[in-house]
Design an enzyme around this catalytic site. Structure first.
Site, PDB file in Angstrom:
ATOM      1  N   SER A   1       2.146  -5.296   0.841  1.00 14.56           N
ATOM      2  CA  SER A   1       1.932  -4.050   1.573  1.00 14.56           C
ATOM      3  C   SER A   1       2.964  -2.998   1.166  1.00 14.56           C
ATOM      4  O   SER A   1       2.635  -1.827   0.932  1.00 14.56           O
ATOM      5  CB  SER A   1       2.009  -4.311   3.078  1.00 14.56           C
ATOM      6  OG  SER A   1       1.726  -3.136   3.790  1.00 14.56           O
TER       7      SER A   1
ATOM      8  N   SER B   1      -2.726   0.037   6.165  1.00 13.27           N
ATOM      9  CA  SER B   1      -1.999  -0.306   7.385  1.00 13.27           C
ATOM     10  C   SER B   1      -0.796  -1.150   6.972  1.00 13.27           C
ATOM     11  O   SER B   1      -0.955  -2.164   6.290  1.00 13.27           O
ATOM     12  CB  SER B   1      -2.915  -1.091   8.334  1.00 13.27           C
ATOM     13  OG  SER B   1      -2.355  -1.154   9.622  1.00 13.27           O
ATOM     14  N   GLU B   2       0.406  -0.724   7.346  1.00 12.16           N
ATOM     15  CA  GLU B   2       1.618  -1.339   6.774  1.00 12.16           C
ATOM     16  C   GLU B   2       1.742  -2.817   7.123  1.00 12.16           C
ATOM     17  O   GLU B   2       2.436  -3.552   6.423  1.00 12.16           O
ATOM     18  CB  GLU B   2       2.864  -0.591   7.246  1.00 12.16           C
ATOM     19  CG  GLU B   2       3.182  -0.801   8.722  1.00 12.16           C
ATOM     20  CD  GLU B   2       4.456  -0.108   9.184  1.00 12.16           C
ATOM     21  OE1 GLU B   2       4.882   0.857   8.540  1.00 12.16           O
ATOM     22  OE2 GLU B   2       5.016  -0.540  10.199  1.00 12.16           O
ATOM     23  N   ASN B   3       1.085  -3.258   8.201  1.00 14.72           N
ATOM     24  CA  ASN B   3       1.180  -4.673   8.552  1.00 14.72           C
ATOM     25  C   ASN B   3       0.336  -5.564   7.644  1.00 14.72           C
ATOM     26  O   ASN B   3       0.337  -6.778   7.813  1.00 14.72           O
ATOM     27  CB  ASN B   3       0.833  -4.900  10.029  1.00 14.72           C
ATOM     28  CG  ASN B   3      -0.471  -4.259  10.444  1.00 14.72           C
ATOM     29  OD1 ASN B   3      -0.859  -3.207   9.955  1.00 14.72           O
ATOM     30  ND2 ASN B   3      -1.165  -4.901  11.352  1.00 14.72           N
TER      31      ASN B   3
ATOM     32  N   GLN C   1      11.460  -1.962   6.574  1.00  8.50           N
ATOM     33  CA  GLN C   1      10.506  -3.075   6.524  1.00  8.50           C
ATOM     34  C   GLN C   1      10.231  -3.590   5.099  1.00  8.50           C
ATOM     35  O   GLN C   1      10.165  -4.797   4.869  1.00  8.50           O
ATOM     36  CB  GLN C   1       9.200  -2.647   7.180  1.00  8.50           C
ATOM     37  CG  GLN C   1       8.281  -3.787   7.486  1.00  8.50           C
ATOM     38  CD  GLN C   1       7.046  -3.351   8.247  1.00  8.50           C
ATOM     39  OE1 GLN C   1       6.004  -3.964   8.146  1.00  8.50           O
ATOM     40  NE2 GLN C   1       7.126  -2.289   9.007  1.00  8.50           N
TER      41      GLN C   1
END
Lengths: 220, 216
Positions: free
Chosen positions: B85, B45-47, A101
């Site tokens: 992030s 929170s990775e989002n 990601q």
């Protein structure tokens, strides 16, 4: 006076063609422009390459495009929440390129920031390093990850002014701002459109210069 | 006490006041329940935010955790995009990450993102987290459901990251990995070193200061 970039929904369809690459904002569908996904679906666009964080679920985010067979390839970090993606991958109907990601975010940023790539430690010593160049900097090994761009980026924002300055809502921001940099055509679906000057310049998250079209989300 | 609670209680002892922590889905999310009174940590929170909190009341638009589920925000929370992030994650700005594991080996390698031919969900943010967090704690049950060891001499599944695991905490044992040495530092109340050996397929040293896990 700045250009008014608001378009009607009927103007949106002709912007998409078969075979294009599409970056989509969103994390598990949160921050994905559902109306623009519906347009791609309703007009039967084929052979899309989708670039984004994940394939959400069969009926959320960009999931329906995969379920209905509009997609030939996805470049994503995660497919585990959408069993249809896995099934189509195993059946050979869908090409899946899995990217960590953080690497995906940086590759997109590079694509939009004029950079030739990024050096990341992520993936060193794993299958992710296969076929990639490495560089050692100060004794530490990095993978050379290359930029990503797309023909079109479809974004979701909370608010836009008519010029296209964007403000996102909470965690629906995710990949949207970096994708605004990295596509030839940038279309934002927004919940609210206000006059130019109504958004405090300090609060703009994506500058209007990056946004080509804005369309007002249909009420749910 | 169930295995998961044992593990979560023991992991909580590794946190310090003011830590920025990223918790993987599943078992790691139980850890905050067992923080000592008065300790404050910030959950990443990775989002795209710092200040994850449990959901209270109705879900709010755009407020979801890294599993896509509605959550809350702490006062003072901060939202950002995915590049920021992962700059936080990769750049050493997250003090600890706690993740589940499928396998860990004696070189500190972790496999937790795929089982070839069976489960290919994708790595999501796991590779970046394990690569970049200052300290990586693997919190998992000691053996598989079939009773097979998960702590091995060499991972057989595809790796998430190489040589990055600092601690492995199970319901049976606590291992520390420093300078490539895999050391048993604690075992569960009532268990012996031999019990740990019988269920562990990695070579490990036993600490001179071996203790019984304190789960109070």
């Amino acid at each position: 006076m700045a250009l008014d970039k608001q378009v009607d929904w009927s103007d949106v369809g002709p912007l998409f063609r078969d075979g294009i690459s599409v970056m989509f904002g969103g994390f598990m569908g949160v921050g994905t422009p559902d109306g623009l996904v519906s347009v791609l679906r309703e007009q039967g666009t084929k052979n899309l390459t989708l670039i984004g964080n994940d394939t959400a679920a069969p009926e959320t985010g960009i999931g329906p495009l995969i379920s209905d067979g509009h997609v030939k390839k996805v470049i994503v970090s995660h497919i585990g929440t959408n069993p249809v993606t896995g099934k189509k991958m195993i059946a050979g109907e869908l090409d899946v390129d899995l990217v960590p990601q953080g690497t995906l975010a940086e590759r997109i940023r590079c694509g939009g920031a004029g950079l030739g790539g990024v050096l990341t430690p992520t993936g060193v010593g794993t299958v992710v390093e296969e076929g990639k160049a490495k560089m050692v900097v100060d004794g530490k090994t990095f993978l050379v990850e290359l930029p990503l761009r797309a023909d079109v980026a479809i974004l979701k924002a909370k608010r836009a002014d008519r010029a296209g300055n964007l403000v996102y809502e909470r965690a629906a921001r995710n990949f949207n701002p970096i994708m605004a940099l990295a596509a030839d055509l940038v279309i934002a679906e927004v919940d609210e459109i206000v006059d130019i000057g109504e958004i405090d310049p300090d609060h703009v998250m994506t500058p209007a210069a990056l946004v080509d079209k804005i369309v007002l989300a249909r009420r749910q | 006490m169930q295995a998961k609670e044992v593990i979560a209680r023991r992991v909580a002892q590794e946190f310090q006041d003011g830590y920025v922590v990223n918790l993987g889905i599943g078992l790691p999310t139980l850890v905050p329940r067992y923080l000592p009174a008065g300790m404050f940590i910030t959950l990443q929170s990775e989002n795209g935010f710092l200040g994850l909190a449990p959901l209270e009341g109705e879900p709010l638009p755009g407020v979801v955790n890294a599993g896509g589920q509605p959550c809350g925000l702490m006062p003072g929370a901060a939202m950002f995009d995915s590049a920021m992030s992962f700059a936080l994650i990769r750049g050493g700005h997250v003090d600890v990450t706690v993740l589940g594991g499928l396998q860990v080996d004696e070189e500190g390698n972790l496999a937790n993102w795929m089982v070839p031919g069976k489960m290919v969900p994708g790595m999501g943010g796991a590779m970046d987290l394990v690569t970049g967090a200052r300290k990586v704690i693997v919190a998992m049950e000691h053996c598989t459901k079939e009773g097979e060891p998960r702590i091995l001499d060499r991972c057989t599944l595809p790796l998430t990251a190489k040589g990055r695991v600092a601690m492995v905490i199970t319901e049976l044992a606590v291992f520390r990995i420093t300078h490539g040495e895999f050391v048993l530092i604690e075992h569960a109340p009532g268990a012996t070193v031999e019990d740990v050996r019988a269920k562990t397929k990695a070579r490990f040293a036993v600490s001179d200061e071996l203790k019984t896990m304190n789960l109070g």
